[in-house]
Design a protein around this motif. Structure first.
Motif, PDB file in Angstrom:
ATOM      1  N   LEU A   1     -10.318   1.191   5.333  1.00  0.00           N
ATOM      2  CA  LEU A   1     -10.026   0.605   6.641  1.00  0.00           C
ATOM      3  C   LEU A   1     -11.267   0.586   7.511  1.00  0.00           C
ATOM      4  O   LEU A   1     -11.973   1.588   7.629  1.00  0.00           O
ATOM      5  CB  LEU A   1      -8.933   1.414   7.340  1.00  0.00           C
ATOM      6  CG  LEU A   1      -7.527   1.246   6.772  1.00  0.00           C
ATOM      7  CD1 LEU A   1      -6.635   2.390   7.217  1.00  0.00           C
ATOM      8  CD2 LEU A   1      -6.928  -0.084   7.209  1.00  0.00           C
TER       9      LEU A   1
ATOM     10  N   ARG B   1      -7.967  -2.939  -0.472  1.00  0.00           N
ATOM     11  CA  ARG B   1      -7.532  -2.031  -1.530  1.00  0.00           C
ATOM     12  C   ARG B   1      -8.507  -2.181  -2.687  1.00  0.00           C
ATOM     13  O   ARG B   1      -8.566  -3.217  -3.320  1.00  0.00           O
ATOM     14  CB  ARG B   1      -6.114  -2.371  -1.977  1.00  0.00           C
ATOM     15  CG  ARG B   1      -5.639  -1.594  -3.193  1.00  0.00           C
ATOM     16  CD  ARG B   1      -5.416  -0.146  -2.882  1.00  0.00           C
ATOM     17  NE  ARG B   1      -5.043   0.626  -4.077  1.00  0.00           N
ATOM     18  CZ  ARG B   1      -4.820   1.928  -4.079  1.00  0.00           C
ATOM     19  NH1 ARG B   1      -4.922   2.608  -2.970  1.00  0.00           N
ATOM     20  NH2 ARG B   1      -4.508   2.546  -5.193  1.00  0.00           N
TER      21      ARG B   1
ATOM     22  N   GLY C   1      -3.219  -2.616   8.086  1.00  0.00           N
ATOM     23  CA  GLY C   1      -3.943  -1.605   8.822  1.00  0.00           C
ATOM     24  C   GLY C   1      -3.112  -1.043   9.953  1.00  0.00           C
ATOM     25  O   GLY C   1      -2.105  -1.626  10.355  1.00  0.00           O
TER      26      GLY C   1
ATOM     27  N   LYS D   1      -8.822  -8.636   0.456  1.00  0.00           N
ATOM     28  CA  LYS D   1      -7.683  -7.727   0.624  1.00  0.00           C
ATOM     29  C   LYS D   1      -7.558  -6.808  -0.599  1.00  0.00           C
ATOM     30  O   LYS D   1      -7.230  -5.634  -0.477  1.00  0.00           O
ATOM     31  CB  LYS D   1      -6.398  -8.528   0.817  1.00  0.00           C
ATOM     32  CG  LYS D   1      -5.186  -7.670   1.145  1.00  0.00           C
ATOM     33  CD  LYS D   1      -4.025  -8.526   1.597  1.00  0.00           C
ATOM     34  CE  LYS D   1      -2.779  -7.684   1.814  1.00  0.00           C
ATOM     35  NZ  LYS D   1      -2.954  -6.741   2.922  1.00  0.00           N
TER      36      LYS D   1
ATOM     37  N   PHE E   1      -7.678   2.876  -0.377  1.00  0.00           N
ATOM     38  CA  PHE E   1      -7.485   1.844   0.641  1.00  0.00           C
ATOM     39  C   PHE E   1      -8.533   2.100   1.725  1.00  0.00           C
ATOM     40  O   PHE E   1      -8.589   3.196   2.285  1.00  0.00           O
ATOM     41  CB  PHE E   1      -6.064   1.968   1.192  1.00  0.00           C
ATOM     42  CG  PHE E   1      -5.617   0.848   2.074  1.00  0.00           C
ATOM     43  CD1 PHE E   1      -5.022   1.119   3.302  1.00  0.00           C
ATOM     44  CD2 PHE E   1      -5.735  -0.471   1.681  1.00  0.00           C
ATOM     45  CE1 PHE E   1      -4.577   0.086   4.118  1.00  0.00           C
ATOM     46  CE2 PHE E   1      -5.298  -1.512   2.492  1.00  0.00           C
ATOM     47  CZ  PHE E   1      -4.708  -1.228   3.709  1.00  0.00           C
TER      48      PHE E   1
ATOM     49  N   GLY F   1      -7.445  -3.795   6.075  1.00  0.00           N
ATOM     50  CA  GLY F   1      -7.790  -2.989   4.922  1.00  0.00           C
ATOM     51  C   GLY F   1      -8.173  -3.761   3.681  1.00  0.00           C
ATOM     52  O   GLY F   1      -7.846  -4.948   3.520  1.00  0.00           O
TER      53      GLY F   1
ATOM     54  N   GLU G   1       0.828  -1.200   0.000  1.00  0.00           N
ATOM     55  CA  GLU G   1       0.000   0.000   0.000  1.00  0.00           C
ATOM     56  C   GLU G   1       0.863   1.252   0.000  1.00  0.00           C
ATOM     57  O   GLU G   1       1.795   1.380   0.787  1.00  0.00           O
ATOM     58  CB  GLU G   1      -0.891  -0.020   1.242  1.00  0.00           C
ATOM     59  CG  GLU G   1      -1.804   1.159   1.367  1.00  0.00           C
ATOM     60  CD  GLU G   1      -2.605   1.414   0.099  1.00  0.00           C
ATOM     61  OE1 GLU G   1      -3.184   0.447  -0.429  1.00  0.00           O
ATOM     62  OE2 GLU G   1      -2.605   2.554  -0.372  1.00  0.00           O
TER      63      GLU G   1
END
Lengths: 111, 113
Positions: B90, B109, A43, B9, B88, B107, A2
């Motif tokens: 959460l 994506r 996270g 994911k 992203f 999270g 990410e």
């Protein structure tokens, strides 16, 4: 992974040295503060918290300092290790449950 | 092992399609939250729920919808009305007290092309 760490301020620290990451919070009514660690593709992970009636709190290898006068929070990591490499951000929470997250600082460990 | 599970994911969708992101927690937390994270920005609140069958809009709710039919579950639907859905996402949960931390999932994506 990410790319949440793009365009963030970066702190580069030698392995074994101490790291200090700073955060300026915005809400005078904030009463509770949290530091999070976020690794790439994951996270945020809770590290340590502090309430406004304290100015220092220690955990395992981490210390949080709170200066309410200047609305400043810092996270100190002792003996920085390669596994500490991540984005760190602070969060503030008020009694009316307003939660504000900082944008984060990338911690880069030099070998 | 208590925690928050987000799935999938990675998610890929075509523009114009609605998509639902899953969030499940077994921490027995009353409050649940959805945030969006974009590069170089702090977390932005989409929706939150402090109790079953009730939820409130956050700062950027437009183009999103949620439901809270069970304490453990807080799914987020990204609708075709969301102008910039690639991000992203959460999910977090917390006990119902201001002086407690939010606990986050890992999270999802979402990429919309």
């Amino acid at each position: 992974g990410e790319s949440v760490g793009l365009h963030l301020p970066t702190l580069s620290v030698q392995e074994g040295d101490n790291s200090i990451i700073n955060c300026a919070y915005s809400n005078s009514a904030s009463d509770y503060f949290i530091w999070y660690k976020q690794e790439s593709g994951k996270g945020p992970q809770f590290i340590i918290d502090i309430r406004s009636n304290m100015d220092k709190r220690q955990g395992q290898r981490v210390t949080v300092l709170l200066n309410k006068t200047v609305k400043h929070l810092s996270l100190q990591i002792a003996a920085t290790q390669p596994g500490d490499s991540a984005v760190y951000f602070c969060a503030e929470r008020s009694r009316d449950d307003k939660i504000i997250f900082g944008k984060g600082t990338r911690l880069h460990i030099l070998p | 092992d208590g925690g928050i599970t987000q799935s999938p994911k990675y998610l890929f969708r075509k523009e114009g399609q609605n998509v639902t992101l899953s969030c499940e927690q077994n921490l027995n937390h009353d409050a649940m939250y959805w945030y969006r994270q974009d590069p170089g920005q702090g977390l932005r609140l989409i929706y939150y729920s402090q109790i079953v069958n009730d939820f409130q809009k956050g700062d950027i709710a437009e183009g999103y919808s949620v439901s809270r039919e069970k304490k453990e579950s807080f799914p987020l639907t990204v609708t075709s009305a969301q102008k910039n859905p690639t991000a992203f996402y959460l999910c977090a949960s917390s006990i119902a007290a201001y002086n407690s931390p939010l606990h986050f999932g890992n999270g999802t994506r979402l990429t919309v092309t």
